[in-house]
Design a protein around this motif. Structure first.
Motif, PDB file in Angstrom:
ATOM      1  N   GLU A 111      91.988  74.427  20.344  1.00  0.00           N
ATOM      2  CA  GLU A 111      90.974  73.743  21.669  1.00  0.00           C
ATOM      3  C   GLU A 111      92.215  74.414  22.716  1.00  0.00           C
ATOM      4  O   GLU A 111      92.513  74.759  23.586  1.00  0.00           O
ATOM      5  CB  GLU A 111      91.007  72.939  21.545  1.00  0.00           C
ATOM      6  CG  GLU A 111      89.721  72.322  20.825  1.00  0.00           C
ATOM      7  CD  GLU A 111      89.604  71.008  20.650  1.00  0.00           C
ATOM      8  OE1 GLU A 111      88.468  70.615  20.508  1.00  0.00           O
ATOM      9  OE2 GLU A 111      90.378  70.211  20.586  1.00  0.00           O
ATOM     10  N   THR A 133      80.218  70.628  32.096  1.00  0.00           N
ATOM     11  CA  THR A 133      78.906  71.464  31.783  1.00  0.00           C
ATOM     12  C   THR A 133      79.511  73.840  32.468  1.00  0.00           C
ATOM     13  O   THR A 133      78.521  74.451  31.505  1.00  0.00           O
ATOM     14  CB  THR A 133      77.196  71.344  33.361  1.00  0.00           C
ATOM     15  OG1 THR A 133      77.962  71.979  34.351  1.00  0.00           O
ATOM     16  CG2 THR A 133      77.283  69.992  32.815  1.00  0.00           C
ATOM     17  N   ASN A 134      80.973  73.493  32.648  1.00  0.00           N
ATOM     18  CA  ASN A 134      80.751  75.307  32.670  1.00  0.00           C
ATOM     19  C   ASN A 134      82.622  75.439  33.219  1.00  0.00           C
ATOM     20  O   ASN A 134      83.351  74.496  32.797  1.00  0.00           O
ATOM     21  CB  ASN A 134      80.201  75.478  34.447  1.00  0.00           C
ATOM     22  CG  ASN A 134      81.215  75.413  35.342  1.00  0.00           C
ATOM     23  OD1 ASN A 134      81.995  74.981  35.555  1.00  0.00           O
ATOM     24  ND2 ASN A 134      80.202  74.278  36.534  1.00  0.00           N
ATOM     25  N   ARG A 185      85.063  76.461  23.440  1.00  0.00           N
ATOM     26  CA  ARG A 185      84.819  76.688  24.939  1.00  0.00           C
ATOM     27  C   ARG A 185      83.989  75.233  24.932  1.00  0.00           C
ATOM     28  O   ARG A 185      83.896  74.685  25.495  1.00  0.00           O
ATOM     29  CB  ARG A 185      84.001  77.889  25.436  1.00  0.00           C
ATOM     30  CG  ARG A 185      84.002  77.653  26.797  1.00  0.00           C
ATOM     31  CD  ARG A 185      83.238  78.526  27.618  1.00  0.00           C
ATOM     32  NE  ARG A 185      83.236  79.933  27.007  1.00  0.00           N
ATOM     33  CZ  ARG A 185      84.214  81.215  26.797  1.00  0.00           C
ATOM     34  NH1 ARG A 185      85.081  81.084  28.138  1.00  0.00           N
ATOM     35  NH2 ARG A 185      83.761  81.881  26.481  1.00  0.00           N
ATOM     36  N   SER A 186      83.037  75.319  23.835  1.00  0.00           N
ATOM     37  CA  SER A 186      81.738  74.490  24.023  1.00  0.00           C
ATOM     38  C   SER A 186      82.660  73.038  23.790  1.00  0.00           C
ATOM     39  O   SER A 186      82.056  72.240  23.863  1.00  0.00           O
ATOM     40  CB  SER A 186      80.881  74.670  22.907  1.00  0.00           C
ATOM     41  OG  SER A 186      79.609  76.169  22.687  1.00  0.00           O
ATOM     42  N   ARG A 187      83.243  72.998  22.453  1.00  0.00           N
ATOM     43  CA  ARG A 187      84.074  71.886  22.211  1.00  0.00           C
ATOM     44  C   ARG A 187      84.756  71.218  23.742  1.00  0.00           C
ATOM     45  O   ARG A 187      84.835  69.786  23.813  1.00  0.00           O
ATOM     46  CB  ARG A 187      84.818  71.518  21.283  1.00  0.00           C
ATOM     47  CG  ARG A 187      84.309  72.030  20.019  1.00  0.00           C
ATOM     48  CD  ARG A 187      85.110  72.044  18.634  1.00  0.00           C
ATOM     49  NE  ARG A 187      84.600  72.592  17.246  1.00  0.00           N
ATOM     50  CZ  ARG A 187      85.885  72.863  16.931  1.00  0.00           C
ATOM     51  NH1 ARG A 187      86.929  72.282  16.504  1.00  0.00           N
ATOM     52  NH2 ARG A 187      84.901  73.177  15.347  1.00  0.00           N
ATOM     53  N   LEU A 244      83.673  71.696  27.081  1.00  0.00           N
ATOM     54  CA  LEU A 244      82.939  71.191  27.348  1.00  0.00           C
ATOM     55  C   LEU A 244      82.820  69.902  27.244  1.00  0.00           C
ATOM     56  O   LEU A 244      82.593  69.274  28.572  1.00  0.00           O
ATOM     57  CB  LEU A 244      81.757  72.548  27.970  1.00  0.00           C
ATOM     58  CG  LEU A 244      82.585  73.783  28.144  1.00  0.00           C
ATOM     59  CD1 LEU A 244      80.862  74.255  28.348  1.00  0.00           C
ATOM     60  CD2 LEU A 244      82.449  73.616  29.723  1.00  0.00           C
ATOM     61  N   ARG A 245      82.088  69.601  26.544  1.00  0.00           N
ATOM     62  CA  ARG A 245      82.147  68.175  25.549  1.00  0.00           C
ATOM     63  C   ARG A 245      82.829  66.756  25.475  1.00  0.00           C
ATOM     64  O   ARG A 245      82.747  66.136  26.239  1.00  0.00           O
ATOM     65  CB  ARG A 245      81.613  68.467  23.952  1.00  0.00           C
ATOM     66  CG  ARG A 245      79.720  68.514  23.848  1.00  0.00           C
ATOM     67  CD  ARG A 245      79.295  68.922  22.760  1.00  0.00           C
ATOM     68  NE  ARG A 245      80.421  69.076  21.568  1.00  0.00           N
ATOM     69  CZ  ARG A 245      80.284  70.331  20.824  1.00  0.00           C
ATOM     70  NH1 ARG A 245      79.468  70.943  21.549  1.00  0.00           N
ATOM     71  NH2 ARG A 245      80.829  70.506  19.849  1.00  0.00           N
ATOM     72  N   LYS A 246      84.081  67.659  25.366  1.00  0.00           N
ATOM     73  CA  LYS A 246      85.198  66.310  25.572  1.00  0.00           C
ATOM     74  C   LYS A 246      85.221  66.012  26.963  1.00  0.00           C
ATOM     75  O   LYS A 246      86.058  64.752  27.166  1.00  0.00           O
ATOM     76  CB  LYS A 246      86.877  67.140  24.805  1.00  0.00           C
ATOM     77  CG  LYS A 246      85.925  67.216  22.738  1.00  0.00           C
ATOM     78  CD  LYS A 246      87.976  67.434  22.491  1.00  0.00           C
ATOM     79  CE  LYS A 246      88.308  67.273  21.379  1.00  0.00           C
ATOM     80  NZ  LYS A 246      89.172  67.381  20.715  1.00  0.00           N
ATOM     81  N   TYR A 247      85.528  67.161  27.543  1.00  0.00           N
ATOM     82  CA  TYR A 247      85.914  67.123  29.230  1.00  0.00           C
ATOM     83  C   TYR A 247      84.680  66.542  29.806  1.00  0.00           C
ATOM     84  O   TYR A 247      84.304  66.309  31.239  1.00  0.00           O
ATOM     85  CB  TYR A 247      86.163  68.205  29.624  1.00  0.00           C
ATOM     86  CG  TYR A 247      87.703  67.745  29.204  1.00  0.00           C
ATOM     87  CD1 TYR A 247      89.496  67.728  30.228  1.00  0.00           C
ATOM     88  CD2 TYR A 247      88.324  68.752  28.343  1.00  0.00           C
ATOM     89  CE1 TYR A 247      90.358  67.758  29.869  1.00  0.00           C
ATOM     90  CE2 TYR A 247      89.713  68.177  28.132  1.00  0.00           C
ATOM     91  CZ  TYR A 247      90.782  67.477  28.682  1.00  0.00           C
ATOM     92  OH  TYR A 247      91.872  68.299  28.607  1.00  0.00           O
ATOM     93  N   ASN A 248      83.456  66.316  29.332  1.00  0.00           N
ATOM     94  CA  ASN A 248      82.186  66.310  29.803  1.00  0.00           C
ATOM     95  C   ASN A 248      81.561  67.026  31.367  1.00  0.00           C
ATOM     96  O   ASN A 248      81.658  66.886  31.999  1.00  0.00           O
ATOM     97  CB  ASN A 248      82.363  64.603  30.139  1.00  0.00           C
ATOM     98  CG  ASN A 248      80.761  63.434  31.094  1.00  0.00           C
ATOM     99  OD1 ASN A 248      79.730  64.830  30.244  1.00  0.00           O
ATOM    100  ND2 ASN A 248      80.931  62.763  31.463  1.00  0.00           N
ATOM    101  N   LEU A 279      85.845  72.887  33.796  1.00  0.00           N
ATOM    102  CA  LEU A 279      86.789  72.827  32.562  1.00  0.00           C
ATOM    103  C   LEU A 279      88.218  73.226  32.809  1.00  0.00           C
ATOM    104  O   LEU A 279      89.209  72.431  32.928  1.00  0.00           O
ATOM    105  CB  LEU A 279      86.156  73.333  31.128  1.00  0.00           C
ATOM    106  CG  LEU A 279      86.816  72.558  30.146  1.00  0.00           C
ATOM    107  CD1 LEU A 279      87.143  72.044  29.830  1.00  0.00           C
ATOM    108  CD2 LEU A 279      86.717  74.501  29.299  1.00  0.00           C
TER     109      LEU A 279
END
Length: 184
Positions: free
Chosen positions: A131, A172-173, A162-164, A166-170, A177
């Motif tokens: 990551e 959407t783009n 990248r999706s992980r 985005l989720r970890k940092y809450n 991020l």
């Protein structure tokens, strides 16, 4: 027994630098190893050289100053740039000898962040090694295909990481991020 503090500093197993107004005045061997330059190359350099962007350097200086003024100390996990251009994650600890003028005379310690996860650690230090690799490439502005080539993984794997992130940092783009990754 006399203690030779210069020898202790130079041979410390921890990367250290002494700065005046964000210019490196002295650094030790470990610092030169971590940042991949000779001591002679590093002394006299602005810390700006070690930030991913000029704006990150400026924003960090503004953000850190009040901590150094109030407490004389600062700690942060961040992405930094080595002399050869590689980005890496590092834990930075700073001490101001002049809190009334936060950056006038400082001592900095740098520790590369390993993949070890501990309870209560910061979000950035909880990232896996892969990551962090993907995050560093995103900060450099690389596309998914460029990241895949650089890391020798598939573009789909880059998308997963990248999706992980985005989720970890809450967020959407990717732009949001990157801003979160560069913030403290």
């Amino acid at each position: 027994m006399d203690v030779d503090y210069r020898q202790a500093f130079e041979h410390s197993p921890v990367a250290q630098a002494i700065a005046r107004n964000r210019i490196i005045m002295a650094c030790n061997r470990k610092f030169s190893e971590v940042f991949r330059g000779t001591i002679a190359d590093l002394v006299g350099q602005s810390f700006q050289s070690f930030y991913p962007t000029q704006s990150d350097f400026e924003e960090t200086g503004q953000r850190v100053g009040p901590f150094l003024t109030a407490d004389g100390r600062f700690i942060d996990d961040r992405v930094m740039r080595r002399m050869d251009g590689d980005l890496f994650w590092v834990r930075v600890r700073g001490l101001s000898y002049t809190p009334e003028s936060s950056h006038a005379h400082t001592h900095w310690v740098f520790t590369e962040i390993a993949e070890v996860e501990r309870p209560g650690q910061s979000l950035r230090s909880s990232l896996t090694s892969r990551e962090r690799d993907v995050a560093a490439q995103l900060i450099e502005g690389k596309t998914g295909k460029e990241i895949a080539r650089a890391l020798d993984i598939s573009p789909r794997t880059v998308d997963v990481y990248r999706s992980r992130l985005l989720r970890k940092y809450n967020v959407t783009n990717t732009e949001a991020l990157i801003q979160k990754l560069l913030q403290g």
